[in-house]
Write an enzyme that holds these catalytic residues in place. Structure first.
Site, PDB file in Angstrom:
ATOM      1  N   CYS A  64       0.811  -1.229   0.000  1.00 36.88           N
ATOM      2  CA  CYS A  64       0.000   0.000   0.000  1.00 36.88           C
ATOM      3  C   CYS A  64       0.840   1.272   0.000  1.00 36.88           C
ATOM      4  CB  CYS A  64      -0.936  -0.008   1.197  1.00 36.88           C
ATOM      5  SG  CYS A  64      -1.952  -1.505   1.295  1.00 36.88           S
ATOM      6  N   HIS A  77      -2.972   6.633   2.391  1.00 39.21           N
ATOM      7  CA  HIS A  77      -3.482   5.351   1.907  1.00 39.21           C
ATOM      8  C   HIS A  77      -4.882   5.145   2.460  1.00 39.21           C
ATOM      9  CE1 HIS A  77      -4.221   1.180   1.323  1.00 39.21           C
ATOM     10  NE2 HIS A  77      -3.950   0.843   2.564  1.00 39.21           N
ATOM     11  N   ASN A 128     -10.461  -0.320  -0.362  1.00 36.05           N
ATOM     12  CA  ASN A 128      -9.003  -0.338  -0.221  1.00 36.05           C
ATOM     13  C   ASN A 128      -8.402  -1.014  -1.450  1.00 36.05           C
ATOM     14  OD1 ASN A 128      -6.326  -0.987   0.401  1.00 36.05           O
ATOM     15  ND2 ASN A 128      -6.753  -1.391   2.562  1.00 36.05           N
TER      16      ASN A 128
END
EC number: 2.3.1.180
Length: 322
Positions: free
Chosen positions: A113, A247, A278
């Site tokens: 990420c 993120h 996500n």
């Protein structure tokens, strides 16, 4: 001194909107619980036949069109991903072939990420050094390939997407100094249950898992310190920022990070997770794309972006919004 800056963005989000009600049965949960814990109303997931190359290509086309550039103008393609099943040739090579790049540096990186922030860091250095002049930087992941529908730790967070940015040389600083690193002592906190090669010996297909409470603590407390380091090294005060693009892990982490950093109320905070989910390597460029499309006045303004994920690794920098 030579600098670099972002001049355009592109995005691909999965074709399917997957709402919480579709996922709650196997994990014995509710729409209200998922919204409260993560902020997610729905997440974007790609069709089964769509590959990370397809996704990266779609985002790249928009970025090129927005910059009014030809493929032959690009001399560096950097792709951050953890879900390229083909392994080789790289996603960068595939994208270069599809868009018609003539001769370029082609490179994939894996930093989960944090991957997009690492890729921005590398592209910035290459442009500053004169190795490259126009870079296409992509974050792309298809996390739906690694979902266990019975898992309550991470499955309902995961989504598919790609975000692209084009960087060029500049006489003023458009990409600030980067702070990056990792803590491999927490290697087991988030990651796959096995490898794809284990499947050859009869193991089940690997899926993603995380230790939610330890990830939350690390993301909030340690990443707040990293964010402050980024601001300090760039001689930026929280009040100088116009946007915060972390993120898109979950909304509670995002909100708590903003509080710990001491952001002022007028700072726009990316919350793309609410309707995208996500997307790992893609989450920062997608969040930036969404934020600036909804707030065009952010063009030319200063943002703080920071990625963090499996490893555990992190990277972030200040950027001037395109």
């Amino acid at each position: 001194m030579r600098y670099s800056k972002i001049v355009s963005l592109g995005a691909y989000r999965g074709e399917r909107d997957v709402y919480n009600d579709e996922l709650i049965g196997p994990i014995n949960s509710s729409d209200e619980w998922i919204r409260r814990r993560t902020g997610i109303i729905s997440r974007k997931r790609a069709l089964s036949g769509t590959t990370v190359v397809d996704m990266a290509y779609a985002a790249s086309k928009e970025a090129l069109n927005d910059a009014q550039m030809r493929p032959e103008d690009i001399d560096l393609i950097l792709v951050a991903t953890i879900t390229h099943f083909g392994h080789t040739p790289s996603v960068a090579a595939h994208v270069g072939f599809r868009i018609g790049v003539q001769d370029a540096i082609l490179l994939d990186i894996n930093a989960a990420c944090a991957g997009f922030s690492y890729a921005i860091f590398q592209a910035d250095l290459m442009i500053k050094s004169g190795v490259a002049s126009r870079a296409l930087v992509i974050g792309v992941d298809k996390l739906s390939e690694f979902i266990d529908p019975l898992d309550r730790t991470i499955s309902f967070l995961l989504a598919d997407g790609a975000g692209a940015a084009i960087l060029v040389g500049s006489t003023s600083m458009g990409i600030g100094k980067t702070v990056c690193g990792g803590n491999p002592g927490q290697l087991e906190s988030v990651g796959l249950t096995g490898s794809t090669t284990d499947v050859k010996s009869g193991s089940a297909w690997p899926t993603l898992r995380q230790e939610g409470s330890s990830i939350f603590r690390w993301a909030v407390w340690q990443m707040a310190k990293v964010a402050k380091q980024i601001l300090d090294i760039n001689q930026v005060q929280p009040g100088d920022l116009n946007a915060f693009i972390p993120h898109q892990a979950n909304i509670r982490i995002i909100d708590e990070l903003a509080k710990q950093i001491g952001l002022e109320e007028n700072v726009l905070i990316a919350q793309d997770i609410c309707k995208t989910g996500n997307t790992s390597s893609a989450s920062i460029p997608l969040a930036m794309h969404s934020l600036i499309k909804g707030n065009p006045s952010l063009s030319g303004e200063l943002a703080l972006q920071i990625g963090f994920g499996a490893g555990l690794v992190y990277a972030g920098q200040t950027v001037v919004m395109p």
